[in-house]
Scaffold this active site. Structure first.
Site, PDB file in Angstrom:
ATOM      1  N   HIS A  85      -6.305   5.811   6.123  1.00 19.25           N
ATOM      2  CA  HIS A  85      -7.114   4.607   6.212  1.00 19.25           C
ATOM      3  C   HIS A  85      -6.926   3.864   7.533  1.00 19.25           C
ATOM      4  O   HIS A  85      -7.862   3.342   8.096  1.00 19.25           O
ATOM      5  CB  HIS A  85      -6.700   3.692   5.056  1.00 19.25           C
ATOM      6  N   ARG A 135       0.799  -1.228   0.000  1.00 19.32           N
ATOM      7  CA  ARG A 135       0.000   0.000   0.000  1.00 19.32           C
ATOM      8  C   ARG A 135       0.828   1.272   0.000  1.00 19.32           C
ATOM      9  O   ARG A 135       0.527   2.211  -0.731  1.00 19.32           O
ATOM     10  CB  ARG A 135      -0.873   0.008   1.250  1.00 19.32           C
ATOM     11  N   ARG A 160       0.881  -1.622   7.467  1.00 18.85           N
ATOM     12  CA  ARG A 160       0.115  -2.843   7.677  1.00 18.85           C
ATOM     13  C   ARG A 160      -0.214  -3.502   6.342  1.00 18.85           C
ATOM     14  O   ARG A 160      -0.558  -2.824   5.381  1.00 18.85           O
ATOM     15  CB  ARG A 160      -1.184  -2.532   8.411  1.00 18.85           C
TER      16      ARG A 160
HETATM   17  C1  LIG Z   1     -13.186   1.015   4.798  1.00 24.60           C
HETATM   18  C2  LIG Z   1     -12.270   0.098   5.539  1.00 24.60           C
HETATM   19  C3  LIG Z   1     -12.017  -1.178   5.071  1.00 24.60           C
HETATM   20  C4  LIG Z   1     -11.171  -2.041   5.753  1.00 24.60           C
HETATM   21  N1  LIG Z   1     -10.951  -3.285   5.254  1.00 24.60           N
HETATM   22  C5  LIG Z   1     -10.139  -4.131   5.927  1.00 24.60           C
HETATM   23  C6  LIG Z   1      -9.920  -5.452   5.444  1.00 24.60           C
HETATM   24  O1  LIG Z   1     -10.441  -5.846   4.413  1.00 24.60           O
HETATM   25  N2  LIG Z   1      -9.111  -6.276   6.158  1.00 24.60           N
HETATM   26  C7  LIG Z   1      -8.541  -5.873   7.323  1.00 24.60           C
HETATM   27  O2  LIG Z   1      -7.850  -6.678   7.927  1.00 24.60           O
HETATM   28  N3  LIG Z   1      -8.731  -4.628   7.794  1.00 24.60           N
HETATM   29  C8  LIG Z   1      -9.524  -3.752   7.139  1.00 24.60           C
HETATM   30  N4  LIG Z   1      -9.722  -2.485   7.633  1.00 24.60           N
HETATM   31  C9  LIG Z   1      -9.174  -2.107   8.945  1.00 24.60           C
HETATM   32  C10 LIG Z   1     -10.032  -2.698  10.066  1.00 24.60           C
HETATM   33  O3  LIG Z   1     -11.384  -2.656   9.705  1.00 24.60           O
HETATM   34  C11 LIG Z   1      -9.888  -1.971  11.383  1.00 24.60           C
HETATM   35  O4  LIG Z   1      -8.560  -1.740  11.663  1.00 24.60           O
HETATM   36  C12 LIG Z   1     -10.465  -2.796  12.529  1.00 24.60           C
HETATM   37  O5  LIG Z   1     -11.761  -3.219  12.217  1.00 24.60           O
HETATM   38  C13 LIG Z   1     -10.457  -2.053  13.825  1.00 24.60           C
HETATM   39  O6  LIG Z   1     -11.130  -2.801  14.793  1.00 24.60           O
HETATM   40  P1  LIG Z   1     -11.131  -2.379  16.309  1.00 24.60           P
HETATM   41  O7  LIG Z   1     -11.913  -3.418  17.032  1.00 24.60           O
HETATM   42  O8  LIG Z   1      -9.758  -2.128  16.763  1.00 24.60           O
HETATM   43  O9  LIG Z   1     -11.873  -0.967  16.376  1.00 24.60           O
HETATM   44  P2  LIG Z   1     -13.281  -0.432  15.812  1.00 24.60           P
HETATM   45  O10 LIG Z   1     -13.998  -1.418  14.989  1.00 24.60           O
HETATM   46  O11 LIG Z   1     -13.021   0.910  15.247  1.00 24.60           O
HETATM   47  O12 LIG Z   1     -14.165  -0.274  17.120  1.00 24.60           O
HETATM   48  C14 LIG Z   1     -13.981   0.758  18.027  1.00 24.60           C
HETATM   49  C15 LIG Z   1     -15.034   0.611  19.104  1.00 24.60           C
HETATM   50  O13 LIG Z   1     -14.718   1.473  20.166  1.00 24.60           O
HETATM   51  C16 LIG Z   1     -15.838   2.225  20.548  1.00 24.60           C
HETATM   52  N5  LIG Z   1     -15.290   3.470  21.084  1.00 24.60           N
HETATM   53  C17 LIG Z   1     -14.280   4.227  20.617  1.00 24.60           C
HETATM   54  N6  LIG Z   1     -14.033   5.255  21.431  1.00 24.60           N
HETATM   55  C18 LIG Z   1     -14.902   5.147  22.462  1.00 24.60           C
HETATM   56  C19 LIG Z   1     -15.149   5.918  23.624  1.00 24.60           C
HETATM   57  N7  LIG Z   1     -14.442   7.003  23.912  1.00 24.60           N
HETATM   58  N8  LIG Z   1     -16.150   5.512  24.445  1.00 24.60           N
HETATM   59  C20 LIG Z   1     -16.898   4.403  24.170  1.00 24.60           C
HETATM   60  N9  LIG Z   1     -16.690   3.637  23.090  1.00 24.60           N
HETATM   61  C21 LIG Z   1     -15.708   4.015  22.246  1.00 24.60           C
HETATM   62  C22 LIG Z   1     -16.675   2.344  19.310  1.00 24.60           C
HETATM   63  O14 LIG Z   1     -18.024   2.571  19.646  1.00 24.60           O
HETATM   64  C23 LIG Z   1     -16.442   0.969  18.692  1.00 24.60           C
HETATM   65  O15 LIG Z   1     -17.333   0.057  19.289  1.00 24.60           O
HETATM   66  C24 LIG Z   1     -10.554  -1.612   6.943  1.00 24.60           C
HETATM   67  C25 LIG Z   1     -10.792  -0.326   7.405  1.00 24.60           C
HETATM   68  C26 LIG Z   1     -11.623   0.538   6.699  1.00 24.60           C
HETATM   69  C27 LIG Z   1     -11.763   1.934   7.163  1.00 24.60           C
END
Ligand SMILES: Cc1cc2nc3c(=O)[nH]c(=O)nc-3n(C[C@H](O)[C@H](O)[C@H](O)COP(=O)(O)OP(=O)(O)OC[C@H]3O[C@@H](n4cnc5c(N)ncnc54)[C@H](O)[C@@H]3O)c2cc1C
Lengths: 256, 639
Positions: B401, B330, B435
């Protein structure tokens, strides 16, 4: 383009609401509907009026957070499109657009266009899962799943839980949402053990919160993911079976 | 402060096994005596909460969304990696480990990455058992594809909705625990601070987004699974609500923030169409498997793409990187696109994109094969741009991203504040300076399902019998009054004139221009002067109407933007300090003759972990040296 917006405003869950009329000018047809509302809100803030509250997160039609009734239609005029994916080119210059929140007894309005939809989570908690404790799973390829079955399960699993089906239903029923989740899990071999218990518990919970289905089919029309009402028939069949199926013998016979 | 990564000794293949054996256990009947707070219900948070609940802990789960299912993870499209080697193409744990360390440009911790590769196979088993409808072949077995330049097919996917299906699996597992009473959900609840007492994390303070009520929650341990900070750039592919507040507030309470400048700019997004653009839409990277990227050779070429003959097109990635072609990682693909656009070769009405062309693939494989693979992406593209990618090439441009940087954690995923953990995109752990595609979902689920449930037990076991710190403890009073003060300052500013978004947009532009795909000493210096000045203006002038005792999205946004300002300075500070180029961090001063990133392993083979030293004060840098015993450092080459 220049537009007139009639927008539902309601200070909180307890108060009454009514329509306010706003003019927005110079909207580009490449903008999304929600970006148009962003523009309105910037205007409102700068003129000292509280912005219109609406919910939206991914703006890619997948998180199910957004949902507005636009000119009387949940998610607006474009088929198979969530509000956030709707673009202004679907409207014409000079048009008056009416914007309301989801209207359903189970989804009380919290403020302006924001509603509370947690009864949908209660349905999932009742049984919308496969019991698979972390770490206890067999190798992923141990149980082959016919492609057709996996595809059909995926068609159902595509539901984004936005609640448009409920908002579109004259009875405020959640059959399409519930049926989609039941079908997703009941179509897979992994979902068989809990199939009838799941169906019974989810349907019963659904009925606690939502109205009943009288086969209008408006839900399918409104669904941004085009979930088919055939799944409702499957759910009804499994629900009836859940009432007389001898579950002690589920392990012996081919299920389904 | 010395950073102890707590990486177990022994050969890399055995570290995790040994560690699992050596960690202390909490007996089953004692687990319910512990309360664990999990903030976030994305892949990492939902998986952790469900697994911890299942083990018997009391889990308090928080999300600002109305439902756990709406976390930003839902939007991931392309897929999730696992070293299953179902394709018999030579994949293995070792290869996934190696690819990830190399892909991260040798700026990640070997032991963590190896563990990630090891548990990757369990993740797929777990998800299939939960009913995740991954794509299958006609024989009924799982299908895989090659993704993001990997030379093996190790990516599992569910149409273009992999994140959705994985999150629903985790959410449903969480729902089961909520029904069982082990997990308690607090939705529409935003965590605004961490409570630290005697050096340990003991709770959080939240604001209810519907009522404005401020509440205190106590726990024996706190997990932040609150996602990444790409929205610091304003325009990004992240969901609108994604923000850094949880991590930033933890940082201010003592958690070090690691590698903030390691941000990923994704090469295939739809270019912005106007100044009101609210976010950018990603077109899955899988498209690069069949699409060819090109620009017109002549910058002044105004012909529509189908009228530009082959001879007048520059397939610049295929030309510059014959071995990997359109599938270079990327960071490399993004910089190459920037270079073309900067040199005047950009296409589209604003000349801000490059073509991603499927005509070859369509004539080779047939339209229906392309439709089967990418139908929903093509539809999404057409909905947004009003152009049909089956006949007109897509226009794409890089966009922020993903953030590799995040809270510093040790091997147990514990931050520098004992009892405070960070999981998923919120931590800095496994991806180094870049990544690989389909590895974020893997990491989030690895952290949540297979790492935290063990490592938290090791910490808690030492605190058996200790009661929860009561929420009327002075430690809670202090934090709560800070939170109330902040909220009151924001809504109390009645002289403000501009909306929160106005400031966010301006902050984003400074960051994008100076700390985006290319960074220079001069630009970063400029940004470091501009950001605090704009922050002052924001605090004076942001206009928040309405009150704090009900739903008020301007107030929510303003609080988040306030934290983005401080983070933005730290990102620039870190980028300025890192006098090398690596992965997504490209310093113009440090490049090879042909414009590739030039690492400086001798001086910069470390994790930069920053300590908050107070408002307006210079942050303090701590270094965790990176030791490579299993992978030989090499200049990445994709030629
Ligand atoms: C469009 C897109 C496509 C992607 N495609 C891929 C892919 O194909 N393959 C891949 O491996 N990765 C992909 N990624 C990356 C991946 O989706 C994310 O890195 C990953 O899902 C993050 O997961 P997470 O559980 O860390 O956080 P998130 O899913 O962002 O969850 C964060 C959580 O924290 C909560 N939260 C945050 N701050 C607070 C607060 N202060 N108080 C209470 N709650 C809070 C939110 O409500 C949410 O529930 C993609 C990302 C994007 C943007």
């Amino acid at each position: 383009m220049d537009l007139t917006l009639r927008i539902w405003r309601q200070p909180d869950a307890e108060s009454d609401g009514d329509f306010h009329v706003y003019a927005v000018k110079g909207i580009s047809s490449d903008m999304s509907f929600l970006e148009m509302l962003d523009v309105l809100n910037e205007q409102l803030i700068e003129s000292g009026e509280e912005p219109v509250e609406f919910d939206s997160d991914c703006r890619e039609g997948i998180c199910g957070t957004c949902g507005l009734v636009i000119n009387g239609v949940p998610h607006g005029p474009e088929r198979a499109t969530a509000t956030c994916q709707l673009h202004m080119r679907k409207f014409s210059d000079g048009e008056t657009i009416t914007v309301e929140p989801w209207r359903a007894t189970a989804f009380p309005v919290q403020r302006d266009l924001v509603v509370e939809r947690s009864p949908l989570d209660r349905i999932i908690e009742a049984g919308g899962y496969i019991t698979a404790p972390t770490g206890a799973a067999p190798d992923a390829n141990e149980i082959p799943v016919p492609k057709e079955a996996a595809d059909a399960a995926m068609d159902a699993a595509a539901c984004i839980g936005c609640g448009a089906c409920v908002a579109a239903c004259p009875n405020g029923a959640a059959q399409l949402f519930t049926a989609a989740k039941i079908a997703h899990l009941n179509l897979l071999p992994q979902g068989q053990a809990e199939r009838y218990r799941r169906t019974e518990a989810m349907v019963d919970t659904m009925e606690e919160f939502f109205g009943s289905c009288t086969n209008h089919g408006e839900c399918e029309e409104a669904c941004p993911k085009e979930i088919s009402i055939d799944f409702i028939a499957m759910m009804n069949r499994d629900y009836i079976r859940s009432k007389f199926k001898n579950r002690k013998r589920l392990g012996q016979k081919k299920v389904g | 402060m010395t950073l102890n990564s707590k990486v177990p000794s022994g050969p890399i293949e055995d570290k995790w096994e040994t560690h699992k054996f050596e960690m202390k256990l909490v007996a089953p009947h004692n687990k319910r005596r512990f309360t664990i707070i999990v903030v976030g219900t994305g892949l990492a948070g939902a998986a952790a909460a469900a697994s911890l609940g299942e083990l018997g802990y009391n889990v308090e789960v928080f999300t600002y969304h109305d439902s756990p299912r709406r976390a930003h993870s839902i939007a991931a499209q392309g897929g999730i990696n696992a070293a299953k080697n179902y394709k018999n193409d030579g994949d293995s744990v070792r290869r996934l480990f190696y690819d990830t360390v190399k892909g991260g440009d040798y700026r990640s911790r070997e032991a963590n990455v190896h563990r990630l590769a090891e548990v990757s196979v369990d993740i797929i088993d777990q998800c299939v058992a939960q009913g995740v409808p991954f794509a299958r072949e006609y024989g009924g077995l799982l299908d895989n594809r090659s993704f993001g330049g990997a030379q093996v097919s190790r990516t599992f996917y569910a149409r273009g909705q992999t994140g959705q299906q994985l999150l629903l699996g985790a959410y449903q597992a969480l729902a089961r625990q909520i029904a069982a009473g082990t997990c308690r959900l607090h939705n529409k609840s935003e965590m605004l601070d961490v409570v630290v007492k005697d050096g340990r994390a003991v709770g959080i303070v939240c604001r209810d987004l519907l009522t404005g009520e401020i509440s205190r929650h106590t726990g024996h341990a706190v997990v932040l699974a609150t996602g990444g900070y790409s929205n610091a750039f304003y325009l990004s592919t992240n969901a609108m609500y994604c923000n850094v507040t949880a991590a930033w507030r933890a940082h201010r309470r003592g958690a070090l923030f690691a590698n903030p400048c390691f941000t990923q700019i994704h090469p295939t997004c739809i270019p912005a169409s106007d100044e009101f653009q609210s976010k950018l839409t990603l077109m899955s990277e899988s498209l690069r498997n069949d699409g060819r990227i090109w620009v017109p050779k002549d910058p002044d070429d105004t012909r529509p793409p189908d009228q530009i003959p082959e001879a007048d097109r520059d397939y610049y990635l295929e030309r510059r990187y014959p071995a990997f072609g359109n599938l270079v990682p990327r960071d490399v693909a993004s910089r190459a696109a920037k270079r073309e656009v900067d040199n005047g070769h950009g296409v589209g009405p604003l000349e801000n994109g490059v073509y991603l062309d499927f005509s070859n693939a369509i004539s080779r494989l047939g339209r229906s094969a392309i439709e089967e693979k990418y139908g929903n992406l093509f539809e999404m593209y057409e909905r947004i741009t009003d152009e049909n990618p089956y006949s007109v090439p897509m226009r794409i441009y890089p966009a922020p991203h993903y953030t590799m940087g995040g809270l510093w954690v040790d091997y147990n995923l514990m931050t520098t504040v004992p009892g405070l953990y960070a999981a998923g995109e919120a931590n800095f752990s496994d991806h180094g300076a870049n990544r690989l595609g389909a590895s974020a979902l893997m990491q989030g689920l690895a952290d949540g399902y297979f790492v935290l449930p063990y490592t938290i037990g090791d910490y808690l076991a030492e605190h058996l019998g200790e009661s929860l710190v009561p929420t009327n403890d002075p430690a809670f009073d202090d934090v709560e009054s800070d939170v109330i003060g902040r909220v009151a300052r924001l809504v109390g500013n009645k002289r403000g004139t501009r909306s929160p978004d106005h400031y966010h947009r301006r902050l984003g532009k400074i960051l994008w221009d100076n700390c985006g795909m290319e960074r220079s000493r001069e630009g970063l210096g400029k940004a470091l002067a501009e950001i605090p000045a704009l922050h002052d203006e924001f605090r004076r002038d942001v206009r928040i109407l309405g009150s704090d005792d009900g739903l008020n999205s301007s107030l929510e946004k303003a609080g988040r933007i306030d934290d983005f300002f401080q983070l933005a300075s730290l990102m620039c500070r870190d980028a300025l300090d890192r006098e090398e180029s690596c992965g997504g961090h490209f310093r113009v001063e440090h490049q090879t003759e042909d414009g590739e990133a030039l690492r400086d392993d001798e001086n910069f083979s470390y994790v930069a972990a920053w300590e908050w030293t107070g408002e307006g004060a210079e942050p303090a840098l701590h270094k965790e040296p990176l030791v490579f015993e299993n992978v030989e450092l090499a200049q990445r080459s994709y030629k």
